[in-house]
Design an enzyme around this catalytic site. Structure first.
Site, PDB file in Angstrom:
ATOM      1  N   ASN A   1       0.844  -1.196   0.000  1.00 10.27           N
ATOM      2  CA  ASN A   1       0.000   0.000   0.000  1.00 10.27           C
ATOM      3  C   ASN A   1       0.878   1.243   0.000  1.00 10.27           C
ATOM      4  O   ASN A   1       2.098   1.146  -0.002  1.00 10.27           O
ATOM      5  CB  ASN A   1      -0.966  -0.024   1.192  1.00 10.27           C
ATOM      6  CG  ASN A   1      -0.220  -0.064   2.500  1.00 10.27           C
ATOM      7  OD1 ASN A   1       0.516   0.856   2.833  1.00 10.27           O
ATOM      8  ND2 ASN A   1      -0.370  -1.166   3.233  1.00 10.27           N
TER       9      ASN A   1
ATOM     10  N   ASP B   1      -4.170  -6.391   4.672  1.00 11.47           N
ATOM     11  CA  ASP B   1      -5.231  -7.216   5.263  1.00 11.47           C
ATOM     12  C   ASP B   1      -5.258  -8.625   4.684  1.00 11.47           C
ATOM     13  O   ASP B   1      -5.849  -9.529   5.266  1.00 11.47           O
ATOM     14  CB  ASP B   1      -6.595  -6.547   5.026  1.00 11.47           C
ATOM     15  CG  ASP B   1      -6.741  -5.290   5.876  1.00 11.47           C
ATOM     16  OD1 ASP B   1      -6.160  -5.252   6.975  1.00 11.47           O
ATOM     17  OD2 ASP B   1      -7.424  -4.342   5.431  1.00 11.47           O
TER      18      ASP B   1
ATOM     19  N   LYS C   1       8.088 -17.674 -10.836  1.00  8.57           N
ATOM     20  CA  LYS C   1       7.324 -16.511 -11.284  1.00  8.57           C
ATOM     21  C   LYS C   1       6.044 -16.959 -12.011  1.00  8.57           C
ATOM     22  O   LYS C   1       6.096 -17.896 -12.806  1.00  8.57           O
ATOM     23  CB  LYS C   1       8.235 -15.731 -12.238  1.00  8.57           C
ATOM     24  CG  LYS C   1       7.670 -14.450 -12.750  1.00  8.57           C
ATOM     25  CD  LYS C   1       8.661 -13.819 -13.721  1.00  8.57           C
ATOM     26  CE  LYS C   1       7.993 -12.674 -14.449  1.00  8.57           C
ATOM     27  NZ  LYS C   1       8.750 -12.256 -15.619  1.00  8.57           N
TER      28      LYS C   1
ATOM     29  N   PHE D   1      -4.210   2.987  15.070  1.00  7.30           N
ATOM     30  CA  PHE D   1      -4.422   3.999  14.045  1.00  7.30           C
ATOM     31  C   PHE D   1      -5.583   3.569  13.164  1.00  7.30           C
ATOM     32  O   PHE D   1      -5.874   2.373  13.067  1.00  7.30           O
ATOM     33  CB  PHE D   1      -3.165   4.156  13.169  1.00  7.30           C
ATOM     34  CG  PHE D   1      -2.186   5.169  13.714  1.00  7.30           C
ATOM     35  CD1 PHE D   1      -1.543   4.938  14.920  1.00  7.30           C
ATOM     36  CD2 PHE D   1      -1.925   6.342  13.028  1.00  7.30           C
ATOM     37  CE1 PHE D   1      -0.651   5.867  15.442  1.00  7.30           C
ATOM     38  CE2 PHE D   1      -1.039   7.277  13.538  1.00  7.30           C
ATOM     39  CZ  PHE D   1      -0.401   7.039  14.739  1.00  7.30           C
TER      40      PHE D   1
ATOM     41  N   LYS E   1     -13.258   0.862  15.520  1.00  4.06           N
ATOM     42  CA  LYS E   1     -11.986   0.127  15.584  1.00  4.06           C
ATOM     43  C   LYS E   1     -11.388   0.194  16.989  1.00  4.06           C
ATOM     44  O   LYS E   1     -10.818  -0.784  17.478  1.00  4.06           O
ATOM     45  CB  LYS E   1     -10.995   0.692  14.553  1.00  4.06           C
ATOM     46  CG  LYS E   1     -11.331   0.281  13.129  1.00  4.06           C
ATOM     47  CD  LYS E   1     -10.373   0.855  12.102  1.00  4.06           C
ATOM     48  CE  LYS E   1     -10.881   0.565  10.691  1.00  4.06           C
ATOM     49  NZ  LYS E   1     -10.093   1.201   9.639  1.00  4.06           N
TER      50      LYS E   1
ATOM     51  N   LYS F   1     -10.905  -3.359  18.753  1.00  6.06           N
ATOM     52  CA  LYS F   1      -9.531  -3.848  18.926  1.00  6.06           C
ATOM     53  C   LYS F   1      -8.984  -3.533  20.324  1.00  6.06           C
ATOM     54  O   LYS F   1      -7.791  -3.699  20.580  1.00  6.06           O
ATOM     55  CB  LYS F   1      -8.628  -3.266  17.833  1.00  6.06           C
ATOM     56  CG  LYS F   1      -9.131  -3.597  16.401  1.00  6.06           C
ATOM     57  CD  LYS F   1      -8.075  -3.325  15.355  1.00  6.06           C
ATOM     58  CE  LYS F   1      -8.647  -3.435  13.939  1.00  6.06           C
ATOM     59  NZ  LYS F   1      -7.633  -3.538  12.906  1.00  6.06           N
TER      60      LYS F   1
HETATM   61  N1  CTP Z   1      -3.838  -3.501  11.874  1.00  3.54           N
HETATM   62  C1  CTP Z   1      -3.104  -4.581  12.327  1.00  3.54           C
HETATM   63  N2  CTP Z   1      -3.099  -5.748  11.624  1.00  3.54           N
HETATM   64  C2  CTP Z   1      -3.825  -5.855  10.479  1.00  3.54           C
HETATM   65  C3  CTP Z   1      -4.587  -4.751  10.011  1.00  3.54           C
HETATM   66  C4  CTP Z   1      -4.566  -3.590  10.730  1.00  3.54           C
HETATM   67  O1  CTP Z   1      -2.447  -4.463  13.360  1.00  3.54           O
HETATM   68  N3  CTP Z   1      -3.804  -6.984   9.820  1.00  3.54           N
HETATM   69  C5  CTP Z   1      -3.845  -2.261  12.675  1.00  3.54           C
HETATM   70  C6  CTP Z   1      -3.177  -1.079  12.017  1.00  3.54           C
HETATM   71  O2  CTP Z   1      -1.781  -1.032  12.342  1.00  3.54           O
HETATM   72  C7  CTP Z   1      -3.927   0.102  12.631  1.00  3.54           C
HETATM   73  C8  CTP Z   1      -5.314  -0.472  12.875  1.00  3.54           C
HETATM   74  O3  CTP Z   1      -5.184  -1.883  12.879  1.00  3.54           O
HETATM   75  O4  CTP Z   1      -3.375   0.469  13.890  1.00  3.54           O
HETATM   76  C9  CTP Z   1      -6.364  -0.090  11.860  1.00  3.54           C
HETATM   77  O5  CTP Z   1      -5.903  -0.381  10.566  1.00  3.54           O
HETATM   78  P1  CTP Z   1      -6.810  -0.026   9.299  1.00  3.54           P
HETATM   79  O6  CTP Z   1      -6.074  -0.461   8.064  1.00  3.54           O
HETATM   80  O7  CTP Z   1      -7.297   1.394   9.402  1.00  3.54           O
HETATM   81  O8  CTP Z   1      -8.104  -0.909   9.547  1.00  3.54           O
HETATM   82  P2  CTP Z   1      -8.473  -2.427   9.343  1.00  3.54           P
HETATM   83  O9  CTP Z   1      -8.703  -3.002  10.695  1.00  3.54           O
HETATM   84  O10 CTP Z   1      -7.468  -3.117   8.476  1.00  3.54           O
HETATM   85  O11 CTP Z   1      -9.889  -2.307   8.638  1.00  3.54           O
HETATM   86  P3  CTP Z   1     -10.273  -1.749   7.157  1.00  3.54           P
HETATM   87  O12 CTP Z   1      -9.042  -1.974   6.282  1.00  3.54           O
HETATM   88  O13 CTP Z   1     -11.428  -2.574   6.778  1.00  3.54           O
HETATM   89  O14 CTP Z   1     -10.611  -0.296   7.340  1.00  3.54           O
END
Ligand code: CTP
Length: 407
Positions: free
Chosen positions: A210, A279, A289, A323, A337, A341
């Site tokens: 990302n 995610d 490859k 975050f 969140k 969490k």
């Molecule tokens: N996070 C994590 N592990 C993951 C995904 C997210 O620890 N696999 C943590 C990120 O570091 C951040 C928080 O969860 O502190 C929120 O991440 P974000 O990408 O905003 O949300 P998601 O929970 O992944 O949900 P979505 O992508 O559906 O918004």
């Protein structure tokens, strides 16, 4: 705190006298260094009277060869003796010298020898400020961890109205104060910070990732270390140098990040999860490859471990700061969140706002606490946002300790 104020050669040099006075009044020990051009605008005597100290005006003393020898190594002594270097006004010329590492006068030589924090307050004509050369130099200096106080818009001495004016010296002194005030309020803390994106391999040559640059997490790690914490920075792949006095653990995937965080969890007292963790990942990465075909390719992706959610369950009495990077429904998603969490605090930002968030040097955030309180910070430089986030973490920790003491 011992501060060197470097004065560059611009019309705004006269405002540096106000700044030096304000810093002195706040109890700082100030040494002034002037460039040759600065001395065309204001006399060294003004600063000598305000600080009660000799003002440094050049690399080599004009008096005797004995003096010349002493002054030839003075920049090293000044670099060692001081905690902070503030340059105001930082002219386009000084920014260019600092960015490229030129050392042809006392101030630029001092900059190279200085290992403490550097604050730059640029001031110049609008066209010079907006010139790509100046902006590129600023970008380089920001990446190195310098704090930049953006110039203000207004009437400039060259007769035009635009960006480039040195801010009120009191504002610059306030900024310096934020950096110095809480210098040791994190001493004794062991802080894990996660930063950057993760990379999930699709095959031996491709990956999903990302647009996170890691700048926010690195700014938090640097600020926590400055404020006395032992910082363990678990970072995904980024183009940033390790901040000074920070233990850097480089990882690639979400699983590696999870394992690194849990490996250090026992010792940690605070965990700040600013990483943009992927995610999904490909569970069975092919050894070779993937070859191109004329037909549509479907990838089967599995969810990565949610590190923050797992930490929420296992954190014990450690402070957990999450975050949320959103493109819509910021507060609603942030609250959801934070509770889902089990975070103590959550920093939320919109990542599709122009010039802010992902890849940018600036950010604007909402800092939510479980108590229901929300603090707004920015838009501002990520170094400044990092200080604000840590201020809130320090406050939360104090409040929780007060609650424990009365329980
Ligand atoms: N996070 C994590 N592990 C993951 C995904 C997210 O620890 N696999 C943590 C990120 O570091 C951040 C928080 O969860 O502190 C929120 O991440 P974000 O990408 O905003 O949300 P998601 O929970 O992944 O949900 P979505 O992508 O559906 O918004």
């Amino acid at each position: 705190m011992r501060i060197v104020v470097g004065v560059g050669g611009g019309i705004a040099a006269y405002k540096a006298a106000e700044l030096v006075r304000a810093l002195g009044q706040r109890g700082h020990d100030v040494q002034v260094v002037m460039t040759r051009a600065a001395q065309e605008f204001i006399q060294p005597l003004t600063f000598a009277s305000l600080t009660g100290r000799k003002v440094i005006t050049g690399l080599f003393s004009q008096n005797s060869s004995q003096d010349a020898l002493a002054s030839a190594v003075e920049h090293i002594a000044v670099a060692k003796e001081n905690d902070l270097l503030v340059v105001a006004p930082a002219t386009a010329d000084l920014l260019a010298k600092f960015a490229s590492g030129l050392a042809d006068d006392f101030l630029s030589t001092l900059y190279l020898a200085f290992t403490g924090h550097v604050v730059l307050s640029p001031a110049m004509n609008t066209a010079m400020w907006e010139h790509p050369a100046t902006q590129t130099n600023l970008e380089t200096l920001r990446k190195r961890g310098c704090s930049i106080i953006d110039p203000e818009e207004g009437w400039l001495a060259c007769g035009v109205t635009g960006a480039g004016r040195l801010p009120d010296p009191i504002r610059i002194a306030d900024h310096v104060e934020t950096l110095t005030r809480a210098k040791s309020d994190f001493s004794g803390e062991i802080v894990i910070v996660t930063a950057g994106p993760t990379q999930e391999a699709l095959d031996p040559v491709r990956y999903i990732s990302n647009r996170s640059s890691g700048k926010m997490g690195y700014a938090i790690a640097a600020a926590a270390a400055r404020r006395g914490a032992h910082v363990i920075l678990v970072s995904g792949p980024v183009q940033l140098p390790a901040p000074p006095r920070v233990q850097l653990i480089s990882v690639k995937t979400a699983l590696e990040m999870r394992n690194a965080v849990f490996h250090h969890l026992e010792e940690a007292t605070i965990i700040i999860k600013s990483a943009a963790v992927a995610d999904y990942y490909v569970a069975n990465i092919p050894e070779q490859k993937r070859k191109k075909t004329a037909t549509r390719l479907s990838l089967e992706l599995d969810p990565t471990p949610d590190i923050l959610a797992e930490l929420g369950d296992k954190k014990g009495d450690r402070l957990l700061i999450g975050f949320a990077a959103e493109t819509e429904n910021l507060m609603e998603e942030a609250r959801r969140k934070m509770h889902a969490k089990k975070c103590d605090m959550l920093v939320a930002n919109l990542v599709n706002a122009h010039g802010l968030g992902f890849e940018s040097d600036r950010n604007e955030v909402e800092i939510l606490s479980r108590s229901g309180q929300t603090v707004h910070a920015g838009p501002a430089d990520k170094n400044e946002i990092a200080e604000r986030i840590l201020d809130e973490v320090a406050m939360l920790r104090l409040n929780l300790r007060a609650v424990d003491a009365t329980a």
